[in-house]
Motif scaffolding. Structure first.
Motif, PDB file in Angstrom:
ATOM      1  N   ASP A 131      -9.320  -4.231   3.543  1.00 41.85           N
ATOM      2  CA  ASP A 131      -8.475  -3.087   3.066  1.00 41.85           C
ATOM      3  C   ASP A 131      -7.147  -3.291   3.666  1.00 41.85           C
ATOM      4  O   ASP A 131      -6.331  -2.425   3.312  1.00 41.85           O
ATOM      5  N   TYR A 132      -6.821  -4.087   4.422  1.00 37.87           N
ATOM      6  CA  TYR A 132      -5.512  -4.367   5.236  1.00 37.87           C
ATOM      7  C   TYR A 132      -4.562  -5.257   4.626  1.00 37.87           C
ATOM      8  O   TYR A 132      -5.015  -6.396   3.987  1.00 37.87           O
ATOM      9  N   ILE A 133      -3.383  -5.006   4.264  1.00 38.88           N
ATOM     10  CA  ILE A 133      -2.346  -5.831   3.993  1.00 38.88           C
ATOM     11  C   ILE A 133      -1.486  -5.981   5.065  1.00 38.88           C
ATOM     12  O   ILE A 133      -0.786  -5.096   5.828  1.00 38.88           O
ATOM     13  N   ARG A 134      -1.562  -7.271   5.643  1.00 38.42           N
ATOM     14  CA  ARG A 134      -0.925  -7.513   6.969  1.00 38.42           C
ATOM     15  C   ARG A 134       0.557  -8.187   6.839  1.00 38.42           C
ATOM     16  O   ARG A 134       1.297  -8.522   7.805  1.00 38.42           O
ATOM     17  N   ASN A 135       0.739  -8.760   5.748  1.00 37.51           N
ATOM     18  CA  ASN A 135       1.984  -9.708   5.664  1.00 37.51           C
ATOM     19  C   ASN A 135       3.112  -8.684   4.619  1.00 37.51           C
ATOM     20  O   ASN A 135       2.556  -8.308   3.466  1.00 37.51           O
ATOM     21  N   PHE A 136       4.114  -8.161   4.992  1.00 45.73           N
ATOM     22  CA  PHE A 136       5.304  -7.691   4.485  1.00 45.73           C
ATOM     23  C   PHE A 136       5.500  -8.197   2.929  1.00 45.73           C
ATOM     24  O   PHE A 136       5.559  -7.445   2.105  1.00 45.73           O
ATOM     25  N   GLU A 137       5.447  -9.484   2.854  1.00 43.03           N
ATOM     26  CA  GLU A 137       6.022 -10.023   1.379  1.00 43.03           C
ATOM     27  C   GLU A 137       4.525 -10.003   0.664  1.00 43.03           C
ATOM     28  O   GLU A 137       4.935  -9.573  -0.568  1.00 43.03           O
ATOM     29  N   SER A 138       3.421 -10.157   0.980  1.00 45.16           N
ATOM     30  CA  SER A 138       2.366  -9.740   0.285  1.00 45.16           C
ATOM     31  C   SER A 138       2.246  -8.264  -0.262  1.00 45.16           C
ATOM     32  O   SER A 138       1.666  -8.053  -1.067  1.00 45.16           O
ATOM     33  N   PHE A 139       2.583  -7.331   0.719  1.00 45.37           N
ATOM     34  CA  PHE A 139       2.865  -6.035   0.392  1.00 45.37           C
ATOM     35  C   PHE A 139       3.740  -5.727  -0.657  1.00 45.37           C
ATOM     36  O   PHE A 139       3.326  -4.883  -1.391  1.00 45.37           O
ATOM     37  N   LYS A 140       4.875  -6.204  -0.707  1.00 44.55           N
ATOM     38  CA  LYS A 140       5.875  -6.198  -1.704  1.00 44.55           C
ATOM     39  C   LYS A 140       5.321  -6.541  -3.060  1.00 44.55           C
ATOM     40  O   LYS A 140       5.537  -5.979  -4.132  1.00 44.55           O
ATOM     41  N   LEU A 141       4.556  -7.751  -3.012  1.00 48.82           N
ATOM     42  CA  LEU A 141       3.758  -8.235  -4.196  1.00 48.82           C
ATOM     43  C   LEU A 141       2.994  -7.278  -4.766  1.00 48.82           C
ATOM     44  O   LEU A 141       2.798  -6.891  -5.937  1.00 48.82           O
ATOM     45  N   PHE A 142       2.022  -6.547  -3.837  1.00 47.29           N
ATOM     46  CA  PHE A 142       0.888  -5.650  -4.337  1.00 47.29           C
ATOM     47  C   PHE A 142       1.644  -4.262  -4.619  1.00 47.29           C
ATOM     48  O   PHE A 142       1.088  -3.949  -5.727  1.00 47.29           O
ATOM     49  N   LYS A 143       2.885  -4.312  -4.401  1.00 47.04           N
ATOM     50  CA  LYS A 143       3.714  -3.012  -4.856  1.00 47.04           C
ATOM     51  C   LYS A 143       4.134  -3.217  -6.219  1.00 47.04           C
ATOM     52  O   LYS A 143       4.750  -2.312  -7.012  1.00 47.04           O
ATOM     53  N   GLY A 144       4.341  -4.459  -6.557  1.00 45.88           N
ATOM     54  CA  GLY A 144       4.844  -4.930  -8.070  1.00 45.88           C
ATOM     55  C   GLY A 144       6.450  -5.257  -7.749  1.00 45.88           C
ATOM     56  O   GLY A 144       6.885  -5.371  -8.784  1.00 45.88           O
ATOM     57  N   GLY A 145       6.614  -5.591  -6.428  1.00 44.12           N
ATOM     58  CA  GLY A 145       8.036  -5.951  -6.028  1.00 44.12           C
ATOM     59  C   GLY A 145       8.617  -7.388  -6.131  1.00 44.12           C
ATOM     60  O   GLY A 145       7.546  -8.149  -6.307  1.00 44.12           O
TER      61      GLY A 145
END
Length: 145
Positions: A131-145
């Motif tokens: 359930d964790y996203i631990r990398n900020f770049e991966s997080f931005k991709l997850f959010k569609g950015g």
């Protein structure tokens, strides 16, 4: 992490500072705060707390795909740095009768811990590393950015 979920859509605007009921003792013996099922917008499935965190340390540094949580400064203070992929916001927590409800899909970091601070976390799910996203770049991709 693929697919559109509520976490993809959640923004900083969905983060909410809530009042936790405070009962003051009429005889001056202190206060009592209560978190019950109707206090939070989710059922609590896990409770943990952070303490003895050095003032120059940072905790968090992740987002959740599904988990929701409420953070409370039960003692001392700290800052919660929030990011939704586009916008950033910092909220200072320093009152044990205030809770910060963070929906899924919001990046969070905790910093600037005061001496003796304790951060209580009330969360909607048991621990699940997937359930964790631990990398900020991966997080931005997850959010569609």
């Amino acid at each position: 992490m693929a697919g559109i979920t509520n976490a993809n859509l959640n923004s900083i605007d969905k983060v909410e500072l809530i009042n936790i009921p405070k009962i003051s003792d009429p005889e001056g013996r202190g206060n009592l705060s209560v978190v019950e099922n109707n206090t939070l917008p989710f059922e609590v499935r896990r409770v943990y707390y952070l303490y003895d965190v050095p003032s120059d340390a940072s905790r968090g540094g992740h987002a959740h795909i599904a988990l929701e949580q409420c953070l409370v400064a039960v003692s001392g203070s700290f800052d919660v740095v929030l990011h939704d992929g586009k916008n950033k916001k910092i909220i200072h927590l320093n009152k044990p009768n205030k809770g910060l409800v963070i929906p899924s899909g919001i990046w969070r970091e905790l910093e600037n811990f005061s001496s003796g601070s304790v951060c209580l976390a009330l969360v909607s799910a048991v621990y699940d590393e997937s359930d964790y996203i631990r990398n900020f770049e991966s997080f931005k991709l997850f959010k569609g950015g």
